[in-house]
Each structure stands twice: as C-alpha cells, then as structure tokens.
Scaffold this motif. Structure first.
Motif, mmCIF file in Angstrom:
data_model
loop_
_atom_site.group_PDB
_atom_site.id
_atom_site.type_symbol
_atom_site.label_atom_id
_atom_site.label_comp_id
_atom_site.label_asym_id
_atom_site.label_seq_id
_atom_site.Cartn_x
_atom_site.Cartn_y
_atom_site.Cartn_z
ATOM 1 N N THR A 17 105.902 39.246 83.848
ATOM 2 C CA THR A 17 107.105 38.485 83.560
ATOM 3 C C THR A 17 107.147 38.174 82.089
ATOM 4 O O THR A 17 106.115 38.008 81.445
ATOM 5 C CB THR A 17 107.166 37.172 84.371
ATOM 6 O OG1 THR A 17 106.098 36.352 83.964
ATOM 7 C CG2 THR A 17 107.115 37.438 85.854
ATOM 8 N N ARG A 18 108.311 38.085 81.552
ATOM 9 C CA ARG A 18 108.469 37.801 80.125
ATOM 10 C C ARG A 18 107.955 36.421 79.746
ATOM 11 O O ARG A 18 107.530 36.212 78.640
ATOM 12 C CB ARG A 18 109.946 37.817 79.772
ATOM 13 C CG ARG A 18 110.390 39.111 79.333
ATOM 14 C CD ARG A 18 111.741 38.954 78.755
ATOM 15 N NE ARG A 18 111.961 40.241 78.175
ATOM 16 C CZ ARG A 18 112.974 40.607 77.516
ATOM 17 N NH1 ARG A 18 113.938 39.778 77.314
ATOM 18 N NH2 ARG A 18 113.083 41.788 77.033
ATOM 19 N N ASP A 19 108.034 35.479 80.649
ATOM 20 C CA ASP A 19 107.761 34.091 80.298
ATOM 21 C C ASP A 19 106.282 33.715 80.352
ATOM 22 O O ASP A 19 105.907 32.673 79.890
ATOM 23 C CB ASP A 19 108.543 33.159 81.218
ATOM 24 C CG ASP A 19 110.028 33.416 81.126
ATOM 25 O OD1 ASP A 19 110.499 33.705 80.010
ATOM 26 O OD2 ASP A 19 110.704 33.346 82.154
ATOM 27 N N TYR A 34 107.173 42.660 71.779
ATOM 28 C CA TYR A 34 106.657 42.786 70.418
ATOM 29 C C TYR A 34 105.422 43.679 70.405
ATOM 30 O O TYR A 34 105.249 44.518 69.528
ATOM 31 C CB TYR A 34 106.320 41.417 69.836
ATOM 32 C CG TYR A 34 105.626 41.519 68.509
ATOM 33 C CD1 TYR A 34 106.351 41.726 67.341
ATOM 34 C CD2 TYR A 34 104.241 41.456 68.419
ATOM 35 C CE1 TYR A 34 105.721 41.853 66.118
ATOM 36 C CE2 TYR A 34 103.600 41.576 67.197
ATOM 37 C CZ TYR A 34 104.344 41.782 66.054
ATOM 38 O OH TYR A 34 103.716 41.919 64.861
ATOM 39 N N THR A 35 104.547 43.482 71.392
ATOM 40 C CA THR A 35 103.331 44.288 71.480
ATOM 41 C C THR A 35 103.664 45.762 71.573
ATOM 42 O O THR A 35 103.108 46.591 70.856
ATOM 43 C CB THR A 35 102.497 43.857 72.701
ATOM 44 O OG1 THR A 35 102.137 42.483 72.548
ATOM 45 C CG2 THR A 35 101.245 44.706 72.848
ATOM 46 N N ARG A 70 110.583 45.617 87.357
ATOM 47 C CA ARG A 70 111.966 46.085 87.436
ATOM 48 C C ARG A 70 112.509 46.180 86.026
ATOM 49 O O ARG A 70 112.226 45.331 85.193
ATOM 50 C CB ARG A 70 112.810 45.104 88.231
ATOM 51 C CG ARG A 70 112.359 45.003 89.647
ATOM 52 C CD ARG A 70 113.233 44.044 90.386
ATOM 53 N NE ARG A 70 112.631 43.825 91.694
ATOM 54 C CZ ARG A 70 112.912 42.842 92.474
ATOM 55 N NH1 ARG A 70 113.809 41.955 92.096
ATOM 56 N NH2 ARG A 70 112.338 42.710 93.629
ATOM 57 N N VAL A 71 113.282 47.200 85.788
ATOM 58 C CA VAL A 71 113.887 47.367 84.473
ATOM 59 C C VAL A 71 115.368 47.086 84.615
ATOM 60 O O VAL A 71 116.054 47.659 85.456
ATOM 61 C CB VAL A 71 113.661 48.793 83.927
ATOM 62 C CG1 VAL A 71 114.358 48.957 82.598
ATOM 63 C CG2 VAL A 71 112.173 49.061 83.786
ATOM 64 N N TRP A 83 111.969 45.805 76.310
ATOM 65 C CA TRP A 83 112.687 44.561 76.049
ATOM 66 C C TRP A 83 113.634 44.233 77.193
ATOM 67 O O TRP A 83 114.303 43.216 77.169
ATOM 68 C CB TRP A 83 113.455 44.629 74.733
ATOM 69 C CG TRP A 83 112.561 44.531 73.552
ATOM 70 C CD1 TRP A 83 112.202 45.542 72.716
ATOM 71 C CD2 TRP A 83 111.878 43.369 73.082
ATOM 72 N NE1 TRP A 83 111.342 45.086 71.760
ATOM 73 C CE2 TRP A 83 111.125 43.760 71.951
ATOM 74 C CE3 TRP A 83 111.828 42.055 73.500
ATOM 75 C CZ2 TRP A 83 110.329 42.855 71.244
ATOM 76 C CZ3 TRP A 83 111.025 41.160 72.786
ATOM 77 C CH2 TRP A 83 110.295 41.570 71.682
ATOM 78 N N GLU A 84 113.678 45.096 78.225
ATOM 79 C CA GLU A 84 114.634 44.923 79.322
ATOM 80 C C GLU A 84 113.976 44.784 80.691
ATOM 81 O O GLU A 84 114.648 44.871 81.694
ATOM 82 C CB GLU A 84 115.579 46.149 79.357
ATOM 83 C CG GLU A 84 116.341 46.384 78.096
ATOM 84 C CD GLU A 84 117.496 45.411 77.920
ATOM 85 O OE1 GLU A 84 117.956 44.847 78.920
ATOM 86 O OE2 GLU A 84 117.920 45.232 76.776
ATOM 87 N N TRP A 85 112.682 44.566 80.768
ATOM 88 C CA TRP A 85 112.025 44.538 82.065
ATOM 89 C C TRP A 85 111.694 43.112 82.487
ATOM 90 O O TRP A 85 111.620 42.215 81.669
ATOM 91 C CB TRP A 85 110.771 45.401 82.076
ATOM 92 C CG TRP A 85 109.767 45.033 81.034
ATOM 93 C CD1 TRP A 85 109.793 45.379 79.721
ATOM 94 C CD2 TRP A 85 108.622 44.227 81.215
ATOM 95 N NE1 TRP A 85 108.724 44.843 79.079
ATOM 96 C CE2 TRP A 85 107.976 44.137 79.961
ATOM 97 C CE3 TRP A 85 108.062 43.586 82.311
ATOM 98 C CZ2 TRP A 85 106.809 43.423 79.785
ATOM 99 C CZ3 TRP A 85 106.896 42.874 82.122
ATOM 100 C CH2 TRP A 85 106.286 42.803 80.865
#
Length: 87
Positions: A17-19, A34-35, A70-71, A83-85
C-alpha cells in the motif's frame, strides 16, 4: 534501493500500500514510487550489460508486485505504473 524494492515485492502484503512506511515526502525515498523512479535512473546510468542484468532482476520483482497489487488506470501515458498501484 534495490533491496527495498525486493523487500516490497516479497514482504508482507501490507507493504504494497502507498501509505505504509511513508513519511509523505516523495523525495525522501521511503515512498515506493520514488524508489522505483530512482532504480530507473540507475538503469540509465549503468553500462549496457549491467543495465540489462539489473533490468532482468527488476522485471522479475515488478512482475511479483504487479501480481500482488492492483494497478489503477493510468492518469497519463507519462505516469509509470509504480505511481498508480495500490493494495
């Protein structure tokens, strides 16, 4: 950065998850997008043979992440999938 990406691919699903484990500052490096951007920069800086070898490793890790996450539909053709997953 490569170790972080590999840990993300093979670690607990919650890390997809992004968070999770991000401070909110994109330039910090703890954000997965970023990675992955940084790894693309490394690929462009390496000699051809080394870049090809690293690309093969990254392609495998990317495939694992894409199978597990999921993208979202691309907001722009210029926006990389990482950047979209989301989880």
């Amino acid at each position: 950065m490569f170790r972080y990406w590999a840990a993300l691919a093979h670690g607990p699903f919650a890390h997809l998850t992004r968070d999770v484990d991000t401070c909110g500052i994109p330039e910090c490096g703890c954000d997965p997008g970023y990675t992955r951007d940084h790894l693309e920069q490394v690929l462009r800086a390496l000699p051809t043979k080394s870049a090809r070898e690293l690309r093969a490793l990254l392609d495998e890790l990317d495939a694992v992440i894409l199978r597990r996450a999921r993208v979202l539909p691309y907001s722009s053709p210029d926006v990389p999938w990482w950047w979209e997953w989301w989880f």
